[in-house]
Write a protein that holds these residues in place. Structure first.
Motif, mmCIF file in Angstrom:
data_model
loop_
_atom_site.group_PDB
_atom_site.id
_atom_site.type_symbol
_atom_site.label_atom_id
_atom_site.label_comp_id
_atom_site.label_asym_id
_atom_site.label_seq_id
_atom_site.Cartn_x
_atom_site.Cartn_y
_atom_site.Cartn_z
ATOM 1 N N LEU A 89 -0.992 2.476 3.649
ATOM 2 C CA LEU A 89 0.357 3.037 3.570
ATOM 3 C C LEU A 89 0.304 4.550 3.354
ATOM 4 O O LEU A 89 1.112 5.295 3.922
ATOM 5 C CB LEU A 89 1.182 2.355 2.482
ATOM 6 C CG LEU A 89 2.652 2.780 2.412
ATOM 7 C CD1 LEU A 89 3.355 2.627 3.765
ATOM 8 C CD2 LEU A 89 3.382 1.965 1.338
ATOM 9 N N HIS A 90 -0.642 5.005 2.558
ATOM 10 C CA HIS A 90 -0.816 6.444 2.342
ATOM 11 C C HIS A 90 -1.076 7.134 3.688
ATOM 12 O O HIS A 90 -0.464 8.168 3.993
ATOM 13 C CB HIS A 90 -1.981 6.659 1.373
ATOM 14 C CG HIS A 90 -2.018 7.991 0.698
ATOM 15 N ND1 HIS A 90 -0.972 8.519 -0.013
ATOM 16 C CD2 HIS A 90 -3.032 8.911 0.614
ATOM 17 C CE1 HIS A 90 -1.320 9.701 -0.500
ATOM 18 N NE2 HIS A 90 -2.558 9.963 -0.128
ATOM 19 N N LYS A 91 -1.954 6.551 4.493
ATOM 20 C CA LYS A 91 -2.262 7.102 5.823
ATOM 21 C C LYS A 91 -1.034 7.013 6.739
ATOM 22 O O LYS A 91 -0.722 7.967 7.455
ATOM 23 C CB LYS A 91 -3.433 6.342 6.436
ATOM 24 C CG LYS A 91 -3.843 6.846 7.804
ATOM 25 C CD LYS A 91 -5.037 6.057 8.316
ATOM 26 C CE LYS A 91 -5.457 6.528 9.695
ATOM 27 N NZ LYS A 91 -6.605 5.750 10.189
ATOM 28 N N LYS A 92 -0.357 5.871 6.706
ATOM 29 C CA LYS A 92 0.839 5.687 7.540
ATOM 30 C C LYS A 92 1.914 6.724 7.194
ATOM 31 O O LYS A 92 2.655 7.181 8.058
ATOM 32 C CB LYS A 92 1.388 4.267 7.354
ATOM 33 C CG LYS A 92 2.553 3.937 8.254
ATOM 34 C CD LYS A 92 2.996 2.499 8.052
ATOM 35 C CE LYS A 92 4.202 2.237 8.940
ATOM 36 N NZ LYS A 92 4.843 0.991 8.631
ATOM 37 N N ASN A 93 1.967 7.114 5.917
ATOM 38 C CA ASN A 93 2.929 8.125 5.463
ATOM 39 C C ASN A 93 2.471 9.548 5.794
ATOM 40 O O ASN A 93 3.115 10.525 5.403
ATOM 41 C CB ASN A 93 3.183 7.994 3.960
ATOM 42 C CG ASN A 93 3.975 6.746 3.618
ATOM 43 O OD1 ASN A 93 4.654 6.176 4.463
ATOM 44 N ND2 ASN A 93 3.875 6.314 2.369
ATOM 45 N N GLY A 94 1.325 9.680 6.480
ATOM 46 C CA GLY A 94 0.852 10.991 6.927
ATOM 47 C C GLY A 94 -0.054 11.698 5.945
ATOM 48 O O GLY A 94 -0.259 12.917 6.056
#
Length: 161
Positions: free
Chosen positions: A79-84
């Motif tokens: 999720l951290h990666k998905k949030n950029g």
């Protein structure tokens, strides 16, 4: 044993970094650390003598704990990666808790061998992630598991009613 350079648990907020499995602030804990290994997540851990089931073999609860924390850490990484974001960019990662844990013990896990948990998020919903994990002792998969991880509610741990 291989090492994780940047782990999601290293940047959890202090007030949610006390987990016995992965909390960096829990002096008595395992200090599991989850990071990226290409497209998958990875956690390395060498069981200690007290993690013995019977002489020569690792206690199954230790493996369940590894799968549990690896699952929530993996969901947070994804999720951290998905949030950029990436670890270390100053953004606080989302924190997940376990809604469901399923573990299958496939082979006895020999003591004295570093373990490697490899995870993949297989389902994503707005507040719920499904993470599948295999635990390796050398080249053998000794356990597999599934964690349903949910975004930690802001009120989690609150002393308010």
């Amino acid at each position: 044993m291989e090492k994780i350079e940047q782990a999601i648990q290293d940047i959890y907020a202090d007030d949610v970094a006390m987990c016995y499995g992965c909390g960096r602030l829990n002096e008595s804990g395992h200090h599991f650390r989850t990071g990226w290994d290409g497209e998958n997540t990875v956690t390395f851990f060498t069981p200690k003598p007290e993690h013995t089931a019977i002489p020569g073999f690792v206690y199954g609860g230790m493996l369940a704990s590894l799968i549990d924390c690896h699952g929530t850490g993996s969901a947070s990484l994804f999720l951290h990666k998905k949030n950029g974001h990436v670890i270390g960019d100053g953004a606080e990662p989302p924190r997940f808790v376990t809604a469901s844990l399923k573990v299958d013990f496939l082979k006895p896990t020999p003591h004295g061998i570093p373990l490697k948990a490899v995870g993949m998020v297989t389902e994503i919903h707005p507040k719920k992630f499904k993470v599948e994990t295999n635990v390796y002792a050398d080249e053998d998969i000794v356990a597999s598991g599934e964690v349903i991880a949910v975004v930690m509610p802001k009120s989690f741990g609150s002393k308010e009613d």
